[in-house]
Design a protein around this motif. Structure first.
Motif, PDB file in Angstrom:
ATOM      1  N   UNK A 108     -49.558  75.114 -52.946  1.00 31.42           N
ATOM      2  CA  UNK A 108     -49.658  75.098 -54.405  1.00 31.42           C
ATOM      3  C   UNK A 108     -50.929  74.372 -54.844  1.00 31.42           C
ATOM      4  N   UNK A 109     -51.353  74.629 -56.077  1.00 32.87           N
ATOM      5  CA  UNK A 109     -52.514  73.921 -56.618  1.00 32.87           C
ATOM      6  C   UNK A 109     -52.222  72.426 -56.692  1.00 32.87           C
ATOM      7  N   UNK A 110     -53.197  71.622 -56.279  1.00 36.22           N
ATOM      8  CA  UNK A 110     -53.042  70.164 -56.281  1.00 36.22           C
ATOM      9  C   UNK A 110     -53.870  69.592 -57.427  1.00 36.22           C
ATOM     10  N   UNK A 111     -53.219  69.339 -58.544  1.00 35.46           N
ATOM     11  CA  UNK A 111     -53.945  68.791 -59.690  1.00 35.46           C
ATOM     12  C   UNK A 111     -53.178  67.669 -60.366  1.00 35.46           C
ATOM     13  N   UNK A 112     -52.273  67.017 -59.612  1.00 32.24           N
ATOM     14  CA  UNK A 112     -51.473  65.930 -60.168  1.00 32.24           C
ATOM     15  C   UNK A 112     -51.305  64.819 -59.143  1.00 32.24           C
ATOM     16  N   UNK A 113     -51.224  63.574 -59.627  1.00 34.73           N
ATOM     17  CA  UNK A 113     -50.893  62.419 -58.802  1.00 34.73           C
ATOM     18  C   UNK A 113     -49.535  61.881 -59.241  1.00 34.73           C
ATOM     19  N   UNK A 114     -48.791  61.325 -58.285  1.00 35.72           N
ATOM     20  CA  UNK A 114     -47.457  60.823 -58.569  1.00 35.72           C
ATOM     21  C   UNK A 114     -47.309  59.395 -58.031  1.00 35.72           C
ATOM     22  N   UNK A 115     -46.785  58.514 -58.854  1.00 38.34           N
ATOM     23  CA  UNK A 115     -46.435  57.167 -58.429  1.00 38.34           C
ATOM     24  C   UNK A 115     -44.917  57.074 -58.383  1.00 38.34           C
TER      25      UNK A 115
END
Length: 228
Positions: A32-39
């Motif tokens: 999938x497209x990787x355009x987010x960061x998660x904490x």
């Protein structure tokens, strides 16, 4: 413990979008497209990759205050090379890549902290892959147990270390890139030697030095020898 810097956590708390993920659900998938960061705020997340022959290789098991996602900050669009799944009910804060880039540009000191954290993450991944390649199946299991101890271990009054995370032998096999049957056999051998024991799904380490000596442990810093 090696977690995201406090200033970085504050950034997510101020600008992140809260997400709630039920146990067993995917956070993102390989390809999938990787355009987010998660904490991660709460829960446990497995980050894994599917090999060419269809086997699953688990690279990280992350808890609260860990950052996941494979965005190339200030780089071209990317896709996820791994998948992330919630092993328990999980709460995360999400920030889009574009928003994070803008926030880092506005705060150079925070940018430096992020680069330091990113370098450390690369060293952790390299050390895991090194052990999987160089030490064989036995070394892969032993180094995985050492990393789990450094990440989730709790020392009791007898000097034993309880790995405070529930893992099945299949989970361990995925961390070691081997079969469940092989892990079962090696764990039984360690149990007979008094090196480990089990309490329901909890692993107890009685002789950590034995595991380290068997793989000629290089004594990497705790912030590198981790599984999260």
């Amino acid at each position: 413990m090696d977690k995201v810097p406090m200033d970085f956590q504050s950034l997510f708390e101020e600008h992140g979008l809260l997400m709630k993920i039920d146990k067993g659900n995917q956070i993102f998938r390989e390809g999938e497209n990787a355009d987010e960061f998660y904490l991660i705020l709460k829960g446990t997340v497995q980050v894994s990759k599917e090999t060419e022959n269809g086997k699953e290789l688990t690279l990280r098991i992350c808890g609260p205050d860990s950052l996941i996602g494979e965005c190339a900050v200030f780089g071209p669009p990317a896709i996820h090379t791994m998948s992330a799944k919630a092993l328990t009910y999980t709460e995360l804060l999400m920030i889009k890549k574009d928003a994070l880039e803008m926030l880092l540009t506005e705060q150079p000191t925070l940018m430096i902290e992020y680069i330091k954290w990113l370098q450390n993450e690369h060293l952790k991944t390299q050390s895991i892959l090194r052990d999987l390649v160089m030490h064989g199946k036995k070394g892969a299991l032993y180094s995985t147990l050492i990393r789990l101890t450094n990440t989730y271990g709790k020392l009791d009054e007898n000097g034993d270390i309880y790995i405070d995370i529930n893992l099945t032998n299949t989970d361990l096999a995925n961390l070691c890139s081997t079969s469940r049957e092989t892990v079962n056999r090696m764990l039984n051998d360690l149990k007979k030697q008094g090196v480990v024991s089990f309490e329901k799904s909890t692993i107890i380490i009685h002789d950590l030095d034995h595991l380290k000596n068997e793989i000629c442990c290089e004594g990497c810093p705790i912030n590198i020898c981790r599984i999260d």
